[in-house]
Write an enzyme that holds these catalytic residues in place. Structure first.
Site, PDB file in Angstrom:
ATOM      1  N   ALA A 116      18.890  47.695  52.597  1.00  0.00           N
ATOM      2  CA  ALA A 116      19.052  46.953  51.331  1.00  0.00           C
ATOM      3  C   ALA A 116      19.823  47.781  50.304  1.00  0.00           C
ATOM      4  O   ALA A 116      19.678  48.993  50.277  1.00  0.00           O
ATOM      5  CB  ALA A 116      17.681  46.596  50.754  1.00  0.00           C
ATOM      6  N   PRO A 117      20.679  47.131  49.487  1.00  0.00           N
ATOM      7  CA  PRO A 117      20.858  45.678  49.354  1.00  0.00           C
ATOM      8  C   PRO A 117      21.828  45.050  50.355  1.00  0.00           C
ATOM      9  O   PRO A 117      22.004  43.830  50.332  1.00  0.00           O
ATOM     10  CB  PRO A 117      21.401  45.545  47.928  1.00  0.00           C
ATOM     11  CG  PRO A 117      22.153  46.823  47.699  1.00  0.00           C
ATOM     12  CD  PRO A 117      21.382  47.885  48.420  1.00  0.00           C
ATOM     13  N   GLY A 119      25.127  46.481  51.442  1.00  0.00           N
ATOM     14  CA  GLY A 119      26.557  46.841  51.423  1.00  0.00           C
ATOM     15  C   GLY A 119      27.037  47.260  52.807  1.00  0.00           C
ATOM     16  O   GLY A 119      28.040  46.765  53.318  1.00  0.00           O
ATOM     17  N   CYS A 236      23.774  59.695  49.385  1.00  0.00           N
ATOM     18  CA  CYS A 236      24.681  59.734  48.230  1.00  0.00           C
ATOM     19  C   CYS A 236      24.223  60.866  47.318  1.00  0.00           C
ATOM     20  O   CYS A 236      24.076  60.682  46.120  1.00  0.00           O
ATOM     21  CB  CYS A 236      24.717  58.381  47.518  1.00  0.00           C
ATOM     22  SG  CYS A 236      23.125  57.821  46.912  1.00  0.00           S
TER      23      CYS A 236
END
Ligand code: SAM
Length: 476
Positions: A116-117, A119, A236
């Site tokens: 989720a979400p 991408g 990230c």
């Protein structure tokens, strides 16, 4: 010093200064610069040429993802009918690199464990071209719902959306997948320029906690990869503990895996062996994206390969030779009557081409009053928390079927004789939930804008009655 620099956590800045040395000034300066904005073409919906011709604002290609583009923030692509139509997905440019490293192929079995979400799941689906099986899992129920909505908006077909803990996925799918993506929950240091919340929630303890959680998730993910399969790990964040450290620790106890080079080498920066104790062999082939070196936010990606046979590669070749995932027509393994009913409805009421059904093999299955097409490679769904068991085709009403919104979203103009193109003003009215004036058409119509299906409508008496789901209606 501007606001963004002062808002960076002190302990984070100290650590980055120590690690980056002479590079630190350039790194810090990037926090004073505007971030990069990206969107990704939906590979299920248009060729590159069609897309460029249809987009009303300028785009610039992203070097590490063939479907990715930079756009100017002023154009606000999220407030456009083409966005609602699933022509593209707004995604941070760096976030597109992990799927490029995963390199999904049509006909494969792929798991996106932390999805989720959505991408990366919708990017994977684009590269799979509707052939094979994608399992998109998100442990947090509320986030899984958003994932499921995005899968629908992008017109994805062979995808099962579920909400399970990694341990459960590992138990259900031992050595099953050709490729597995672990886009791990992390301390989010790469998002500091983009998200105030990431800066506020950060602490050295959070970094440590994330590293422990990543190790546990990777452990389970590894069990789901078939021999010879690929496991991609991404975050990230910048912290070595969560990146080179997590991957090296994993490899110390998993001799059956090794780090693999990717085509992205040279385009992205290298993983930093010197930043951790006991770096794994080949850690320099893992990849980093830096805001001062590349046009994107911070990211880390490692592609690992599990030793063993190439059974999945053979399945891949077979799918490519046949142009589909193997068997051809819909399987009638369950309820033959239901399958016939659904096939007849698609053919007669929706004028869906037989070739569409051949490209979408699976089982027609009833869940309550909902009819789904479950991808043919899917194992039993029993006992799983499933939000979307495949493509929703129709709802059963008394003595008739009503087409499901997800089905409309999966169709291209060539797939059905019932496409009805709208002007931009009509498309905006349709998205608000209004009826559309039409000619002599009768029955179900696939209402579209710019070559992209928006949803269903039902024509009679010179009007198309709006069937865009109430919960999705909006004023753009
Ligand atoms: N791949 C997503 C995308 O591209 O849209 C982003 C995923 S985000 C970086 C990480 C996800 O992992 C979050 O949605 C989070 O809810 C989920 N997560 C949190 N804790 C987890 C756990 N213990 N096991 C698995 N997933 C977890």
């Amino acid at each position: 010093m501007n606001h963004k620099e002062t808002a960076l956590p002190g302990a984070f800045m100290e650590r980055m200064q120590r690690l980056l040395g002479g590079e630190y000034e350039a790194f810090l300066a990037s926090y004073g610069q505007e971030r990069q904005y990206g969107l990704r073409r939906n590979l299920l919906k248009s060729t590159e040429e069609e897309f460029i011709n249809r987009m009303p604002f300028p785009l610039e290609k992203i070097s590490w993802a063939r479907e990715g583009y930079y756009y100017d923030a002023a154009v606000q692509p999220g407030r456009h009918a083409l966005h609602e139509a699933g022509a593209y997905y707004i995604q941070e440019p760096s976030a597109m690199a992990a799927v490029a490293a995963l390199a999904p192929k049509p006909g494969e079995r792929i798991l996106d464990l932390c999805a989720a979400p959505g991408g990366k799941s919708t990017q994977i689906a684009g590269r799979m071209q509707g052939r094979g099986l994608l399992v998109s899992n998100e442990v947090i129920g509320e986030r899984a719902r958003i994932l499921s909505q995005n899968v629908e908006r992008m017109g994805v077909t062979g995808c099962v959306v579920c909400s399970e803990k990694p341990e459960r996925i590992a138990a259900l799918f031992p050595a099953f997948f050709d490729r597995v993506l672990v886009d791990a929950p992390c301390s989010g240091e790469g998002m500091f320029r983009k998200e105030e919340a990431a800066r506020e929630e950060w602490s050295p303890e959070a970094v440590q906690m994330c590293a422990e959680r990543q190790a546990a998730i990777l452990e389970e993910a590894a069990k789901t990869v078939r021999p010879g399969g690929v496991l991609v790990y991404s975050t990230c964040t910048f912290s070595p503990e969560e990146n080179e450290g997590t991957v090296s620790a994993f490899l110390r106890t998993h001799e059956e895996y090794n780090i693999e080079e990717t085509e992205l080498e040279g385009t992205l920066s290298q993983g930093r062996a010197a930043w951790i104790g006991q770096p794994a062999a080949g850690i320099g082939h893992t990849m980093r994206i830096w805001p001062h070196l590349q046009r994107g936010e911070g990211h880390y990606i490692a592609r690992l390969r599990k030793r063993g046979s190439t059974a999945g590669d053979l399945r891949e070749q077979k799918a490519e030779q046949k142009g589909d995932s193997g068997k051809g027509m819909w399987q009638v393994t369950g309820d033959k009557k239901l399958c016939k009913l659904a096939e007849g409805f698609l053919r007669d009421d929706l004028e869906i081409d037989g070739a569409w059904m051949e490209r979408h093999p699976g089982q027609v299955v009833r869940f309550g009053d909902q009819i789904y097409l479950v991808p043919e490679e899917m194992i039993s769904l029993a006992g799983m928390k499933v939000l979307r068991p495949g493509l929703q085709i129709a709802t059963e009403k008394k003595n008739r079927l009503e087409p499901a919104h997800a089905l409309a979203r999966s169709l291209l103009p060539a797939d059905s004789g019932r496409f009805y193109g709208l002007t931009e003003q009509e498309a905006l009215a349709y998205l608000r939930g209004e009826s559309i004036v039409c000619g002599e058409q009768k029955g179900w119509m696939v209402v579209s804008y710019g070559g992209y299906a928006l949803g269903f409508g039902k024509a009679s008496g010179g009007q198309i009655k709006n069937h865009y789901p109430k919960g999705l209606r909006k004023t753009l």
